[in-house]
Design a protein around this motif. Structure first.
Motif, PDB file in Angstrom:
ATOM      1  N   ARG A  26      30.956  -7.941  75.196  1.00 38.74           N
ATOM      2  CA  ARG A  26      32.216  -7.908  75.938  1.00 38.74           C
ATOM      3  C   ARG A  26      32.641  -9.311  76.344  1.00 38.74           C
ATOM      4  NH1 ARG A  26      33.269  -2.634  77.806  1.00 38.74           N
ATOM      5  NH2 ARG A  26      32.623  -1.268  76.102  1.00 38.74           N
ATOM      6  N   CYS A  48      45.614  -9.818  71.452  1.00 41.39           N
ATOM      7  CA  CYS A  48      44.269 -10.362  71.287  1.00 41.39           C
ATOM      8  C   CYS A  48      44.333 -11.887  71.380  1.00 41.39           C
ATOM      9  CB  CYS A  48      43.681  -9.945  69.946  1.00 41.39           C
ATOM     10  SG  CYS A  48      42.081 -10.722  69.598  1.00 41.39           S
ATOM     11  N   ARG A  81      40.083   1.998  73.313  1.00 39.88           N
ATOM     12  CA  ARG A  81      39.083   2.719  72.534  1.00 39.88           C
ATOM     13  C   ARG A  81      38.011   3.268  73.471  1.00 39.88           C
ATOM     14  NH1 ARG A  81      39.987   1.111  67.198  1.00 39.88           N
ATOM     15  NH2 ARG A  81      40.967  -0.941  66.916  1.00 39.88           N
ATOM     16  N   TYR A  92      39.117  -2.148  75.586  1.00 40.33           N
ATOM     17  CA  TYR A  92      40.187  -2.566  74.688  1.00 40.33           C
ATOM     18  C   TYR A  92      39.589  -3.366  73.537  1.00 40.33           C
ATOM     19  CZ  TYR A  92      43.752  -1.034  77.969  1.00 40.33           C
ATOM     20  OH  TYR A  92      44.556  -0.272  78.780  1.00 40.33           O
ATOM     21  N   GLY A  93      39.957  -2.989  72.329  1.00 37.77           N
ATOM     22  CA  GLY A  93      39.484  -3.680  71.140  1.00 37.77           C
ATOM     23  C   GLY A  93      40.652  -4.146  70.289  1.00 37.77           C
ATOM     24  N   CYS A  94      40.408  -5.148  69.455  1.00 36.73           N
ATOM     25  CA  CYS A  94      41.457  -5.718  68.620  1.00 36.73           C
ATOM     26  C   CYS A  94      41.796  -4.780  67.463  1.00 36.73           C
ATOM     27  CB  CYS A  94      41.011  -7.074  68.085  1.00 36.73           C
ATOM     28  SG  CYS A  94      42.261  -7.887  67.068  1.00 36.73           S
ATOM     29  N   TYR A 149      39.995  -5.221  63.972  1.00 36.48           N
ATOM     30  CA  TYR A 149      38.571  -4.943  63.784  1.00 36.48           C
ATOM     31  C   TYR A 149      38.362  -4.358  62.384  1.00 36.48           C
ATOM     32  CZ  TYR A 149      33.988  -2.759  64.405  1.00 36.48           C
ATOM     33  OH  TYR A 149      32.675  -2.382  64.254  1.00 36.48           O
ATOM     34  N   ARG A 201      36.375  -9.152  66.311  1.00 33.45           N
ATOM     35  CA  ARG A 201      35.543  -8.273  67.146  1.00 33.45           C
ATOM     36  C   ARG A 201      35.774  -8.486  68.637  1.00 33.45           C
ATOM     37  NH1 ARG A 201      31.442  -5.700  64.371  1.00 33.45           N
ATOM     38  NH2 ARG A 201      31.274  -6.261  62.177  1.00 33.45           N
ATOM     39  N   TYR A 202      36.956  -8.991  68.971  1.00 30.99           N
ATOM     40  CA  TYR A 202      37.267  -9.211  70.393  1.00 30.99           C
ATOM     41  C   TYR A 202      37.322  -7.871  71.138  1.00 30.99           C
ATOM     42  CZ  TYR A 202      39.758 -10.340  74.658  1.00 30.99           C
ATOM     43  OH  TYR A 202      40.111 -10.458  75.989  1.00 30.99           O
ATOM     44  N   THR A 203      36.712  -7.810  72.322  1.00 30.72           N
ATOM     45  CA  THR A 203      36.774  -6.627  73.187  1.00 30.72           C
ATOM     46  C   THR A 203      36.995  -7.075  74.616  1.00 30.72           C
ATOM     47  OG1 THR A 203      34.377  -6.606  73.528  1.00 30.72           O
ATOM     48  CG2 THR A 203      35.245  -5.260  71.726  1.00 30.72           C
TER      49      THR A 203
END
Length: 245
Positions: free
Chosen positions: A88, A215, A225, A233-235, A238, A242-244
């Protein structure tokens, strides 16, 4: 009496502003003192170094160059509970119910290593022998998830470093790498002050992007997600990004 109260008030405000910096410096000195116990014929230590590449700078608390590899160390001097996940972007500091966000120190340290590899060819040549370490001090309590093997307490630091026992270079090579890094170390106070201002600016723009659902790493959309540890929150790009959060 009025003058005394005014001076006291100014002193308290000044201390509140400078206290995080003072704690950080004290923590770095504590780590430096611990690293000083490593054998000089096997380890070379650099403390509080800063490097510049073009418009970018990075400040690294400690680098240990040894015959067993290179250890890049980030020092954190916090109190309260620290909750975090290795994957994270931000962790949470909880002090008596008051919650604060802090940038994932594992990511922060990996960014330092990426910078070193880009800037110094000798670091690229030894990339497989570079190890990240995050050292926590103070009275903090950690509750971490994911791959956090590199997160240590101060009393674990030297033992962890010395657990790497495969010889990968000579002590002369260690001193050579150290001399190359020291030649590039930025010591000018104004440049270091500018670096700190740039870091704060980068954090601000990072938060602006996230608050607008963008992002900050690739410009994709942030999508809500559900994962193993709850919602995040995810990009949208993906697995390329892999940014979260």
């Amino acid at each position: 009496m009025f003058i005394f109260i005014a001076i006291l008030f100014i002193g308290i405000v000044y201390l509140r502003i400078k206290l995080p910096m003072i704690k950080g410096k004290m923590g770095e000195k504590g780590v430096a003192a611990t690293l000083a116990f490593l054998p000089k014929d096997e380890y070379v230590t650099l403390n509080n170094v800063m490097f510049q590449s073009g418009a970018y700078t990075t400040q690294i608390d400690h680098i240990v160059i040894s015959i067993y590899g290179i250890f890049v160390i980030e020092t954190k001097n916090y109190k309260g509970w620290i909750f975090g996940n290795s994957n994270r972007d931000y962790w949470t500091q909880n002090i008596w119910g008051n919650k604060y966000s802090l940038y994932n120190p594992i990511f922060q340290n990996k960014n330092h290593i990426k910078f070193l590899i880009r800037k110094f060819s000798v670091m690229r040549e030894n990339e497989q022998w570079i190890y990240p370490i995050v050292v926590f001090l103070g009275t903090s309590k950690l509750q971490l998830y994911g791959d956090c093997e590199c997160v240590l307490w101060l009393n674990e630091l030297n033992s962890y470093i010395r657990s790497h026992s495969q010889v990968v270079m000579s002590i002369d090579e260690c001193h050579y790498i150290s001399s190359l890094l020291q030649c590039e170390n930025v010591e000018d106070k104004e440049e270091r002050k500018a670096h700190n201002n740039n870091v704060r600016s980068a954090i601000y723009h990072h938060e602006i992007s996230v608050n607008n659902g963008i992002c900050p790493q690739c410009g994709g959309k942030l999508l809500l997600r559900t994962g193993k540890y709850g919602n995040f929150y995810g990009c949208s790009n993906y697995p390329r990004c892999r940014y979260t959060r």
